[in-house]
Structure formats: C-alpha cells, structure tokens
Scaffold this motif. Structure first.
Motif, PDB file in Angstrom:
ATOM      1  N   LEU A  75      -7.968   2.601  -3.227  1.00  0.00           N
ATOM      2  CA  LEU A  75      -8.820   1.366  -3.818  1.00  0.00           C
ATOM      3  C   LEU A  75      -9.874   1.848  -4.726  1.00  0.00           C
ATOM      4  CD1 LEU A  75      -8.960  -0.615  -0.358  1.00  0.00           C
ATOM      5  CD2 LEU A  75      -7.485  -1.151  -2.179  1.00  0.00           C
ATOM      6  N   VAL A  76     -10.708   2.729  -4.380  1.00  0.00           N
ATOM      7  CA  VAL A  76     -11.616   3.251  -5.468  1.00  0.00           C
ATOM      8  C   VAL A  76     -10.998   3.679  -6.855  1.00  0.00           C
ATOM      9  CG1 VAL A  76     -13.444   5.056  -5.763  1.00  0.00           C
ATOM     10  CG2 VAL A  76     -13.372   3.794  -3.500  1.00  0.00           C
ATOM     11  N   LEU A  77      -9.905   4.509  -6.434  1.00  0.00           N
ATOM     12  CA  LEU A  77      -9.225   4.929  -7.525  1.00  0.00           C
ATOM     13  C   LEU A  77      -8.626   3.808  -8.632  1.00  0.00           C
ATOM     14  CD1 LEU A  77      -8.024   7.184  -9.188  1.00  0.00           C
ATOM     15  CD2 LEU A  77      -5.923   7.363  -7.701  1.00  0.00           C
ATOM     16  N   ALA A  78      -8.045   2.835  -7.868  1.00  0.00           N
ATOM     17  CA  ALA A  78      -7.564   1.742  -8.723  1.00  0.00           C
ATOM     18  C   ALA A  78      -8.733   0.952  -9.194  1.00  0.00           C
ATOM     19  CB  ALA A  78      -6.891   0.733  -7.533  1.00  0.00           C
ATOM     20  N   PHE A  79      -9.925   0.928  -8.667  1.00  0.00           N
ATOM     21  CA  PHE A  79     -10.948   0.155  -9.206  1.00  0.00           C
ATOM     22  C   PHE A  79     -11.556   0.942 -10.610  1.00  0.00           C
ATOM     23  CE2 PHE A  79     -15.635  -0.467  -9.344  1.00  0.00           C
ATOM     24  CZ  PHE A  79     -15.672  -1.971  -9.554  1.00  0.00           C
ATOM     25  N   VAL A  80     -11.560   2.328 -10.198  1.00  0.00           N
ATOM     26  CA  VAL A  80     -12.144   3.007 -11.531  1.00  0.00           C
ATOM     27  C   VAL A  80     -10.838   2.960 -12.761  1.00  0.00           C
ATOM     28  CG1 VAL A  80     -12.489   5.432 -12.308  1.00  0.00           C
ATOM     29  CG2 VAL A  80     -13.405   4.677 -10.121  1.00  0.00           C
ATOM     30  N   MET A  81      -9.834   2.689 -12.371  1.00  0.00           N
ATOM     31  CA  MET A  81      -8.776   2.588 -13.320  1.00  0.00           C
ATOM     32  C   MET A  81      -8.869   1.162 -14.157  1.00  0.00           C
ATOM     33  SD  MET A  81      -6.921   5.293 -13.361  1.00  0.00           S
ATOM     34  CE  MET A  81      -5.559   4.956 -14.105  1.00  0.00           C
ATOM     35  N   VAL A  82      -9.209   0.246 -13.152  1.00  0.00           N
ATOM     36  CA  VAL A  82      -9.399  -0.858 -13.920  1.00  0.00           C
ATOM     37  C   VAL A  82     -10.684  -1.064 -14.850  1.00  0.00           C
ATOM     38  CG1 VAL A  82     -10.047  -3.446 -13.276  1.00  0.00           C
ATOM     39  CG2 VAL A  82      -8.220  -2.301 -12.119  1.00  0.00           C
ATOM     40  N   LEU A  83     -11.729  -0.349 -14.314  1.00  0.00           N
ATOM     41  CA  LEU A  83     -13.051  -0.163 -15.206  1.00  0.00           C
ATOM     42  C   LEU A  83     -12.647   0.637 -16.319  1.00  0.00           C
ATOM     43  CD1 LEU A  83     -15.796   0.456 -12.504  1.00  0.00           C
ATOM     44  CD2 LEU A  83     -15.337  -1.698 -13.928  1.00  0.00           C
ATOM     45  N   MET A 118       0.897  -1.192   0.036  1.00  0.00           N
ATOM     46  CA  MET A 118       0.027   0.023  -0.017  1.00  0.00           C
ATOM     47  C   MET A 118       0.905   1.224   0.120  1.00  0.00           C
ATOM     48  SD  MET A 118      -3.141  -1.010  -0.163  1.00  0.00           S
ATOM     49  CE  MET A 118      -4.280   0.173   0.529  1.00  0.00           C
ATOM     50  N   GLY A 119       2.137   1.213  -0.104  1.00  0.00           N
ATOM     51  CA  GLY A 119       3.003   2.331  -0.186  1.00  0.00           C
ATOM     52  C   GLY A 119       3.095   3.035   1.019  1.00  0.00           C
ATOM     53  N   GLU A 120       3.120   4.371   1.056  1.00  0.00           N
ATOM     54  CA  GLU A 120       3.170   5.127   2.275  1.00  0.00           C
ATOM     55  C   GLU A 120       2.104   5.113   3.122  1.00  0.00           C
ATOM     56  OE1 GLU A 120       5.916   7.067   2.884  1.00  0.00           O
ATOM     57  OE2 GLU A 120       6.907   6.078   1.186  1.00  0.00           O
ATOM     58  N   ILE A 121       1.205   4.443   3.068  1.00  0.00           N
ATOM     59  CA  ILE A 121      -0.192   4.293   3.740  1.00  0.00           C
ATOM     60  C   ILE A 121      -0.017   3.375   5.022  1.00  0.00           C
ATOM     61  CG2 ILE A 121      -2.585   3.573   3.929  1.00  0.00           C
ATOM     62  CD1 ILE A 121      -2.888   4.249   1.193  1.00  0.00           C
ATOM     63  N   GLY A 122       1.003   2.659   5.048  1.00  0.00           N
ATOM     64  CA  GLY A 122       1.237   1.562   6.064  1.00  0.00           C
ATOM     65  C   GLY A 122       0.211   0.786   6.539  1.00  0.00           C
ATOM     66  N   ALA A 123       0.333  -0.193   5.429  1.00  0.00           N
ATOM     67  CA  ALA A 123      -0.762  -1.516   5.447  1.00  0.00           C
ATOM     68  C   ALA A 123      -0.525  -2.295   6.671  1.00  0.00           C
ATOM     69  CB  ALA A 123      -0.719  -2.232   4.350  1.00  0.00           C
ATOM     70  N   ALA A 124      -1.425  -2.480   7.388  1.00  0.00           N
ATOM     71  CA  ALA A 124      -1.304  -3.302   8.691  1.00  0.00           C
ATOM     72  C   ALA A 124      -2.370  -4.564   8.513  1.00  0.00           C
ATOM     73  CB  ALA A 124      -1.898  -2.718   9.649  1.00  0.00           C
ATOM     74  N   GLY A 125      -1.904  -5.637   9.328  1.00  0.00           N
ATOM     75  CA  GLY A 125      -2.715  -6.779   9.632  1.00  0.00           C
ATOM     76  C   GLY A 125      -2.297  -7.939   8.641  1.00  0.00           C
ATOM     77  N   PHE A 126      -1.120  -7.791   7.746  1.00  0.00           N
ATOM     78  CA  PHE A 126      -0.562  -8.639   6.932  1.00  0.00           C
ATOM     79  C   PHE A 126       0.575  -9.358   7.683  1.00  0.00           C
ATOM     80  CE2 PHE A 126      -1.915  -5.553   3.900  1.00  0.00           C
ATOM     81  CZ  PHE A 126      -3.059  -6.165   3.243  1.00  0.00           C
ATOM     82  N   THR A 127       1.091  -8.963   8.694  1.00  0.00           N
ATOM     83  CA  THR A 127       2.113  -9.642   9.423  1.00  0.00           C
ATOM     84  C   THR A 127       1.899 -10.454  10.458  1.00  0.00           C
ATOM     85  OG1 THR A 127       3.104  -7.372   9.100  1.00  0.00           O
ATOM     86  CG2 THR A 127       4.749  -8.828   9.884  1.00  0.00           C
ATOM     87  N   ASN A 128       2.267 -11.833  10.411  1.00  0.00           N
ATOM     88  CA  ASN A 128       1.876 -12.914  11.371  1.00  0.00           C
ATOM     89  C   ASN A 128       3.009 -13.496  12.036  1.00  0.00           C
ATOM     90  OD1 ASN A 128      -0.794 -12.394  11.038  1.00  0.00           O
ATOM     91  ND2 ASN A 128      -0.889 -13.427   9.408  1.00  0.00           N
ATOM     92  N   VAL A 129       3.093 -13.990  13.089  1.00  0.00           N
ATOM     93  CA  VAL A 129       4.289 -14.861  13.741  1.00  0.00           C
ATOM     94  C   VAL A 129       3.473 -16.272  13.511  1.00  0.00           C
ATOM     95  CG1 VAL A 129       5.604 -15.084  15.570  1.00  0.00           C
ATOM     96  CG2 VAL A 129       5.152 -12.890  15.145  1.00  0.00           C
ATOM     97  N   HIS A 130       4.267 -17.085  13.090  1.00  0.00           N
ATOM     98  CA  HIS A 130       3.851 -18.565  12.940  1.00  0.00           C
ATOM     99  C   HIS A 130       4.721 -19.413  13.910  1.00  0.00           C
ATOM    100  CE1 HIS A 130       1.190 -17.682   9.380  1.00  0.00           C
ATOM    101  NE2 HIS A 130       2.229 -16.805   9.088  1.00  0.00           N
ATOM    102  N   VAL A 131       4.232 -20.569  14.441  1.00  0.00           N
ATOM    103  CA  VAL A 131       4.920 -21.522  15.207  1.00  0.00           C
ATOM    104  C   VAL A 131       4.508 -22.856  14.712  1.00  0.00           C
ATOM    105  CG1 VAL A 131       5.354 -19.774  17.216  1.00  0.00           C
ATOM    106  CG2 VAL A 131       3.535 -21.157  17.113  1.00  0.00           C
ATOM    107  N   GLU A 132       5.419 -23.684  15.261  1.00  0.00           N
ATOM    108  CA  GLU A 132       4.859 -25.234  14.806  1.00  0.00           C
ATOM    109  C   GLU A 132       3.727 -25.724  15.938  1.00  0.00           C
ATOM    110  OE1 GLU A 132       6.069 -27.201  12.673  1.00  0.00           O
ATOM    111  OE2 GLU A 132       7.641 -25.942  12.241  1.00  0.00           O
TER     112      GLU A 132
END
Length: 107
Positions: A94-102, A38-52
């Motif tokens: 996100l809306v801008l990207a959607f409009v561009m795709v359209l 997401m660039g400079e926005i600072g996307a969150a919620g994608f980073t997880n710590v996994h264990v066995e």
C-alpha cells in the motif's frame, strides 16, 4: 438484502451459503472479484453472505450455530508469524502504491 455473515475468505462464505441454502434460505455471496485485488497476500474481509430481509433472523441463528460448532484451536507460532508477515506485506504494498502515485502524479 442484509449481510448475514462476514467470511474470512471465499471458501468459508460458500460453506455458510450452502448451509443456509440447505435450510431453505436463499443467499448470495458477494466479493468474488475483490478477493484477488491484493494478489498473493490473501485479502480478507471482502466476502459477505447476503440474505433477504425476511430470512435475516433465521439466517443469523443458523450462522450463530455454525460459529459455535467451529472449533477454535489456538494458533501456532508459525501461523502467527505468517499472519504478521502478511500484514507487513500488505502495508508495504500500500505504501509502495502510494509512493508510485505521488511520483507519477508529479511528472
């Protein structure tokens, strides 16, 4: 592997992973390449710590201890405004990207 902790950002995930590894629990931090999507926005919620699977219950106990020791200070008005601005910017992009795709899909 199971998710032992869902971090706000990459730095926090590595802090928790270091805590777990200091107690002898091997961990893996996932989401390195998604963090900057997401660039400079600072996307969150994608980073997880996994264990066995075998270490999951002990890891969750250590994470609960970590979370209880983290001070939860009330956020200032400035921080709340910044979070709101980040949310608006995220939705705008996100809306801008959607409009561009359209538009490009119609060509």
């Amino acid at each position: 592997m199971q998710i032992a902790y869902r971090a706000r950002d990459l730095a926090e995930a590595h802090i928790v992973a270091g805590l777990l590894e200091s107690r002898g629990i091997e961990s893996h931090v996932g989401g390195h390449y998604l963090q900057g999507a997401m660039g400079e926005i600072g996307a969150a919620g994608f980073t997880n710590v996994h264990v066995e699977d075998d270490d999951y219950s002990l890891a969750r106990a250590l994470v609960a201890e970590y979370e209880s020791s983290t001070p939860s200070e009330p956020r200032s008005d400035e921080e709340q405004l910044e979070d709101r601005a980040n949310r608006y910017a995220t939705w705008f992009l996100l809306v801008l990207a959607f409009v561009m795709v359209l538009l490009f899909g119609a060509l």
